[in-house]
Design a protein around this motif. Structure first.
Motif, PDB file in Angstrom:
ATOM      1  N   MET A   1       0.847  -1.198   0.000  1.00 61.06           N
ATOM      2  CA  MET A   1       0.000   0.000   0.000  1.00 61.06           C
ATOM      3  C   MET A   1       0.881   1.248   0.000  1.00 61.06           C
ATOM      4  O   MET A   1       1.839   1.345   0.771  1.00 61.06           O
ATOM      5  CB  MET A   1      -0.911   0.009   1.232  1.00 61.06           C
ATOM      6  CG  MET A   1      -1.916   1.155   1.245  1.00 61.06           C
ATOM      7  SD  MET A   1      -2.930   1.166   2.751  1.00 61.06           S
ATOM      8  CE  MET A   1      -3.847  -0.345   2.576  1.00 61.06           C
ATOM      9  N   LYS A   2       0.572   2.219  -0.853  1.00 59.90           N
ATOM     10  CA  LYS A   2       1.357   3.437  -0.917  1.00 59.90           C
ATOM     11  C   LYS A   2       1.153   4.283   0.335  1.00 59.90           C
ATOM     12  O   LYS A   2       0.118   4.197   1.003  1.00 59.90           O
ATOM     13  CB  LYS A   2       0.957   4.225  -2.162  1.00 59.90           C
ATOM     14  CG  LYS A   2       1.272   3.519  -3.474  1.00 59.90           C
ATOM     15  CD  LYS A   2       0.846   4.365  -4.654  1.00 59.90           C
ATOM     16  CE  LYS A   2       1.151   3.651  -5.977  1.00 59.90           C
ATOM     17  NZ  LYS A   2       0.716   4.443  -7.154  1.00 59.90           N
ATOM     18  N   ILE A   3       2.195   5.113   0.611  1.00 59.88           N
ATOM     19  CA  ILE A   3       2.152   5.934   1.827  1.00 59.88           C
ATOM     20  C   ILE A   3       0.894   6.797   1.863  1.00 59.88           C
ATOM     21  O   ILE A   3       0.206   6.882   2.885  1.00 59.88           O
ATOM     22  CB  ILE A   3       3.430   6.802   1.932  1.00 59.88           C
ATOM     23  CG1 ILE A   3       4.642   5.917   2.207  1.00 59.88           C
ATOM     24  CG2 ILE A   3       3.269   7.842   3.034  1.00 59.88           C
ATOM     25  CD1 ILE A   3       5.947   6.682   2.293  1.00 59.88           C
ATOM     26  N   TRP A   4       0.573   7.443   0.745  1.00 61.10           N
ATOM     27  CA  TRP A   4      -0.585   8.335   0.714  1.00 61.10           C
ATOM     28  C   TRP A   4      -1.874   7.567   1.011  1.00 61.10           C
ATOM     29  O   TRP A   4      -2.740   8.047   1.743  1.00 61.10           O
ATOM     30  CB  TRP A   4      -0.657   9.025  -0.645  1.00 61.10           C
ATOM     31  CG  TRP A   4      -1.755  10.036  -0.749  1.00 61.10           C
ATOM     32  CD1 TRP A   4      -2.952   9.901  -1.387  1.00 61.10           C
ATOM     33  CD2 TRP A   4      -1.764  11.350  -0.166  1.00 61.10           C
ATOM     34  NE1 TRP A   4      -3.703  11.048  -1.249  1.00 61.10           N
ATOM     35  CE2 TRP A   4      -2.992  11.952  -0.505  1.00 61.10           C
ATOM     36  CE3 TRP A   4      -0.841  12.080   0.610  1.00 61.10           C
ATOM     37  CZ2 TRP A   4      -3.323  13.247  -0.099  1.00 61.10           C
ATOM     38  CZ3 TRP A   4      -1.181  13.362   1.010  1.00 61.10           C
ATOM     39  CH2 TRP A   4      -2.408  13.929   0.657  1.00 61.10           C
ATOM     40  N   GLU A   5      -2.003   6.377   0.465  1.00 58.83           N
ATOM     41  CA  GLU A   5      -3.197   5.568   0.703  1.00 58.83           C
ATOM     42  C   GLU A   5      -3.287   5.141   2.163  1.00 58.83           C
ATOM     43  O   GLU A   5      -4.374   5.094   2.757  1.00 58.83           O
ATOM     44  CB  GLU A   5      -3.183   4.344  -0.208  1.00 58.83           C
ATOM     45  CG  GLU A   5      -3.349   4.677  -1.688  1.00 58.83           C
ATOM     46  CD  GLU A   5      -3.239   3.440  -2.559  1.00 58.83           C
ATOM     47  OE1 GLU A   5      -2.864   2.373  -2.013  1.00 58.83           O
ATOM     48  OE2 GLU A   5      -3.495   3.544  -3.758  1.00 58.83           O
ATOM     49  N   GLN A   6      -2.121   4.812   2.759  1.00 55.37           N
ATOM     50  CA  GLN A   6      -2.101   4.442   4.175  1.00 55.37           C
ATOM     51  C   GLN A   6      -2.570   5.598   5.048  1.00 55.37           C
ATOM     52  O   GLN A   6      -3.343   5.406   5.996  1.00 55.37           O
ATOM     53  CB  GLN A   6      -0.697   4.024   4.601  1.00 55.37           C
ATOM     54  CG  GLN A   6      -0.219   2.704   4.013  1.00 55.37           C
ATOM     55  CD  GLN A   6       1.149   2.329   4.559  1.00 55.37           C
ATOM     56  OE1 GLN A   6       1.470   2.641   5.697  1.00 55.37           O
ATOM     57  NE2 GLN A   6       1.952   1.653   3.744  1.00 55.37           N
ATOM     58  N   MET A   7      -2.084   6.795   4.747  1.00 57.96           N
ATOM     59  CA  MET A   7      -2.401   7.958   5.566  1.00 57.96           C
ATOM     60  C   MET A   7      -3.903   8.232   5.614  1.00 57.96           C
ATOM     61  O   MET A   7      -4.426   8.669   6.633  1.00 57.96           O
ATOM     62  CB  MET A   7      -1.662   9.190   5.038  1.00 57.96           C
ATOM     63  CG  MET A   7      -0.161   9.161   5.267  1.00 57.96           C
ATOM     64  SD  MET A   7       0.673  10.530   4.426  1.00 57.96           S
ATOM     65  CE  MET A   7      -0.078  11.968   5.200  1.00 57.96           C
ATOM     66  N   TRP A   8      -4.608   7.966   4.513  1.00 51.41           N
ATOM     67  CA  TRP A   8      -6.025   8.332   4.429  1.00 51.41           C
ATOM     68  C   TRP A   8      -6.941   7.114   4.492  1.00 51.41           C
ATOM     69  O   TRP A   8      -8.131   7.215   4.209  1.00 51.41           O
ATOM     70  CB  TRP A   8      -6.280   9.138   3.160  1.00 51.41           C
ATOM     71  CG  TRP A   8      -5.468  10.391   3.176  1.00 51.41           C
ATOM     72  CD1 TRP A   8      -4.335  10.647   2.464  1.00 51.41           C
ATOM     73  CD2 TRP A   8      -5.672  11.539   4.009  1.00 51.41           C
ATOM     74  NE1 TRP A   8      -3.823  11.884   2.789  1.00 51.41           N
ATOM     75  CE2 TRP A   8      -4.624  12.463   3.731  1.00 51.41           C
ATOM     76  CE3 TRP A   8      -6.642  11.889   4.956  1.00 51.41           C
ATOM     77  CZ2 TRP A   8      -4.532  13.683   4.366  1.00 51.41           C
ATOM     78  CZ3 TRP A   8      -6.544  13.116   5.587  1.00 51.41           C
ATOM     79  CH2 TRP A   8      -5.497  13.994   5.287  1.00 51.41           C
ATOM     80  N   GLN A   9      -6.375   5.961   4.874  1.00 46.11           N
ATOM     81  CA  GLN A   9      -7.201   4.775   5.031  1.00 46.11           C
ATOM     82  C   GLN A   9      -8.088   4.915   6.267  1.00 46.11           C
ATOM     83  O   GLN A   9      -7.610   5.196   7.369  1.00 46.11           O
ATOM     84  CB  GLN A   9      -6.345   3.518   5.163  1.00 46.11           C
ATOM     85  CG  GLN A   9      -7.155   2.243   5.254  1.00 46.11           C
ATOM     86  CD  GLN A   9      -6.282   1.011   5.417  1.00 46.11           C
ATOM     87  OE1 GLN A   9      -5.156   1.122   5.884  1.00 46.11           O
ATOM     88  NE2 GLN A   9      -6.791  -0.137   5.033  1.00 46.11           N
ATOM     89  N   LYS A  10      -9.388   4.732   6.094  1.00 48.97           N
ATOM     90  CA  LYS A  10     -10.335   4.870   7.205  1.00 48.97           C
ATOM     91  C   LYS A  10     -10.424   3.562   7.980  1.00 48.97           C
ATOM     92  O   LYS A  10     -10.412   2.480   7.403  1.00 48.97           O
ATOM     93  CB  LYS A  10     -11.713   5.270   6.676  1.00 48.97           C
ATOM     94  CG  LYS A  10     -11.768   6.636   5.997  1.00 48.97           C
ATOM     95  CD  LYS A  10     -13.188   6.939   5.548  1.00 48.97           C
ATOM     96  CE  LYS A  10     -13.274   8.307   4.879  1.00 48.97           C
ATOM     97  NZ  LYS A  10     -12.551   8.334   3.583  1.00 48.97           N
ATOM     98  N   GLU A  11     -10.539   3.690   9.288  1.00 50.40           N
ATOM     99  CA  GLU A  11     -10.693   2.517  10.142  1.00 50.40           C
ATOM    100  C   GLU A  11     -12.133   2.009  10.066  1.00 50.40           C
ATOM    101  O   GLU A  11     -13.079   2.798   9.907  1.00 50.40           O
ATOM    102  CB  GLU A  11     -10.345   2.878  11.593  1.00 50.40           C
ATOM    103  CG  GLU A  11     -10.397   1.731  12.562  1.00 50.40           C
ATOM    104  CD  GLU A  11      -9.458   0.600  12.192  1.00 50.40           C
ATOM    105  OE1 GLU A  11      -9.973  -0.447  11.765  1.00 50.40           O
ATOM    106  OE2 GLU A  11      -8.233   0.774  12.312  1.00 50.40           O
ATOM    107  N   SER A  12     -12.319   0.730  10.162  1.00 46.85           N
ATOM    108  CA  SER A  12     -13.653   0.144  10.171  1.00 46.85           C
ATOM    109  C   SER A  12     -14.265   0.273  11.567  1.00 46.85           C
ATOM    110  O   SER A  12     -13.646  -0.101  12.565  1.00 46.85           O
ATOM    111  CB  SER A  12     -13.577  -1.331   9.775  1.00 46.85           C
ATOM    112  OG  SER A  12     -14.780  -1.996  10.097  1.00 46.85           O
TER     113      SER A  12
END
Length: 474
Positions: A1-12
């Motif tokens: 997973m790219k850094i940017w995608e990790q930063m904005w990944q929402k928690e379930s």
């Protein structure tokens, strides 16, 4: 997973519900009212009315308290809806993680972490100062070395340290017993406040309230003093008093029927607090001119003694000292749940998210206590108290704006709460703007310290948190 995608990944939200299910839901409305009032109505009610009146607002300090409560009330509406829809440990940190993503959740949680570390030490120091003042009335002096920071050649504030340890030991044995103690302490503290109001009214002079809003005077330091500039400066200084409802929300994972208990606990405790703060402020400036409280660390007890009521002053001061333990309980509970949440998610070491056999986050509890003890032992941290307001206001802004992300998901993947923030979609933006207004009204030192704290938080996040975050499979 790219850094940017990790930063904005929402928690379930479902993941948080599963993880927090191990916490015991044992707290009711009475417990949360005690927790909220005990945390909000802390040492500040016996000190801030006099301090703000003398340095900023004069008799208009009453207006400052009411305006600060209105701003806090708008945010409290958002908190009540959030806590009802998402009763997770960690309050705003967990909510923002679900609604905006990991990075903003971390920043909001990091801001609140400063609040709890410093507030715990701050209240402990306030308890120590008031106890020493009370002992001095009986001719007893605590050796200076025992209340002087280690960096200044002392042994640290031992009274504050012992107080924090006592509360930590109490909480480590279970929250239900702690809330019983909290309720008793809050009742005692409210009694002391009402006693001051009743006795103080016998020495009330309406002439002391004129002019109610003094003319602006730039020569008075630290200022600004007088006019609406002084009123608004008072709001920024007072706002610290009202932030205790976050301590209620942080424990929402342990609430019985959170859809009802959280709104009632949050809004009810704030309403009680504003009535008490406003009444104490009005009586205080009616007893003596606001200027008489300049540099006075114990204006309530001083006013009673000057009015010829030394016995009542001693009773109020004694109860006030004991009552400050209630704020330590509230801050310790909330701070430990926030630290537990960081460990639960892996953004800080996983051991912090460990629950013991009684399903209590005691690792997080002792972590908060140890950090607070280090602060109070080693440093003269009075200026750091500004970080409490700055960091909390930052979190409040995102909680208010988060309502726009929350509403479309209510009744779908999130609970549709019985309580909802009124006048949507206008009020959430108004709340966010007012919180931003108060944040901008803080001094430059507070803003610089907040910036430094966030820089440290970014280093921790990118160097540790992002690499160790527990990412559940979708």
């Amino acid at each position: 997973m790219k850094i940017w995608e990790q930063m904005w990944q929402k928690e379930s939200a479902a993941n948080y519900e599963d993880k927090d299910a191990r916490l015991q839901r044992v707290l009711g409305v009475k417990d949360f009212l005690a927790l909220g009032v005990g945390t909000i109505v802390s040492a500040s009610i016996f000190t801030l009315p006099g301090v703000i009146a003398a340095s900023h607002a004069g008799p208009g300090v009453v207006i400052s308290f009411i305006l600060a409560a209105l701003v806090a009330g708008l945010i409290a509406f958002a908190y009540a809806e959030m806590a009802s829809a998402m009763p997770f440990a960690g309050s705003a940190y967990s909510w923002i993680n679900v609604l905006f993503g990991e990075f903003l959740g971390w920043l909001v949680g990091w801001a609140l972490l400063a609040e709890y570390f410093i507030a715990l030490a701050f209240v402990g120091a306030g308890l120590s100062a008031n106890l020493r003042g009370l002992l001095a009335e009986f001719g007893l002096q605590v050796p200076k070395a025992f209340v002087t920071p280690i960096v200044d050649g002392g042994f640290g504030d031992l009274i504050s340290i012992v107080s924090i340890l006592m509360v930590t030991i109490l909480l480590s044995r279970g929250v239900k017993n702690a809330t019983r103690v909290e309720l008793f302490l809050v009742i005692a503290k409210v009694f002391a406040i009402l006693l001051f109001i009743v006795v103080g009214l016998t020495a009330f002079h309406a002439s002391n309230l004129h002019p109610f809003i003094p003319q602006y005077d730039p020569s008075i330091k630290p200022g600004p003093y007088g006019g609406w500039q002084g009123i608004w400066a008072g709001v920024s200084g007072i706002f610290l008093s009202y932030i205790g409802f976050d301590a209620i929300a942080a424990n929402s994972a342990e609430a019985k029927n959170p859809g009802k208990t959280m709104p009632r606990g949050i809004l009810g405790s704030l309403l009680i607090a504003v009535v008490l703060f406003s009444a104490v402020s009005l009586v205080l400036v009616g007893m003596f001119k606001a200027s008489a409280y300049a540099g006075n660390a114990e204006p309530v007890a001083w006013a009673l003694r000057q009015a010829g009521h030394p016995v009542v002053a001693a009773i109020v001061a004694m109860i006030a000292v004991v009552g400050m333990l209630s704020a330590l309980i509230g801050m310790s509970m909330a701070g430990s749940r926030l630290v537990y949440s960081f460990g639960r998610d892996g953004l800080l070491p996983k051991s912090l998210g460990h629950l013991n056999q009684a399903q209590l986050p005691n690792v997080g509890l002792w972590t908060v206590a140890i950090v607070a003890i280090v602060i109070t032992a080693f440093f003269e941290f009075s200026q750091l108290a500004q970080l409490i307001s700055a960091g909390t206001l930052f979190a409040f802004i995102f909680v208010a704006l988060g309502i726009y992300r929350l509403r479309p998901r209510e009744g779908h993947d999130l609970t549709d709460p019985a309580f909802k923030m009124p006048l949507y979609p206008i009020l959430p933006m108004v709340a966010a703007l007012f919180a931003l207004f108060v944040l901008l009204g803080l001094g430059i030192d507070a803003k610089l310290m907040m910036l430094g704290w966030f820089v440290l938080g970014l280093i921790v996040y990118f160097a540790y948190g992002m690499k160790h975050k527990i990412r559940e499979s979708r």
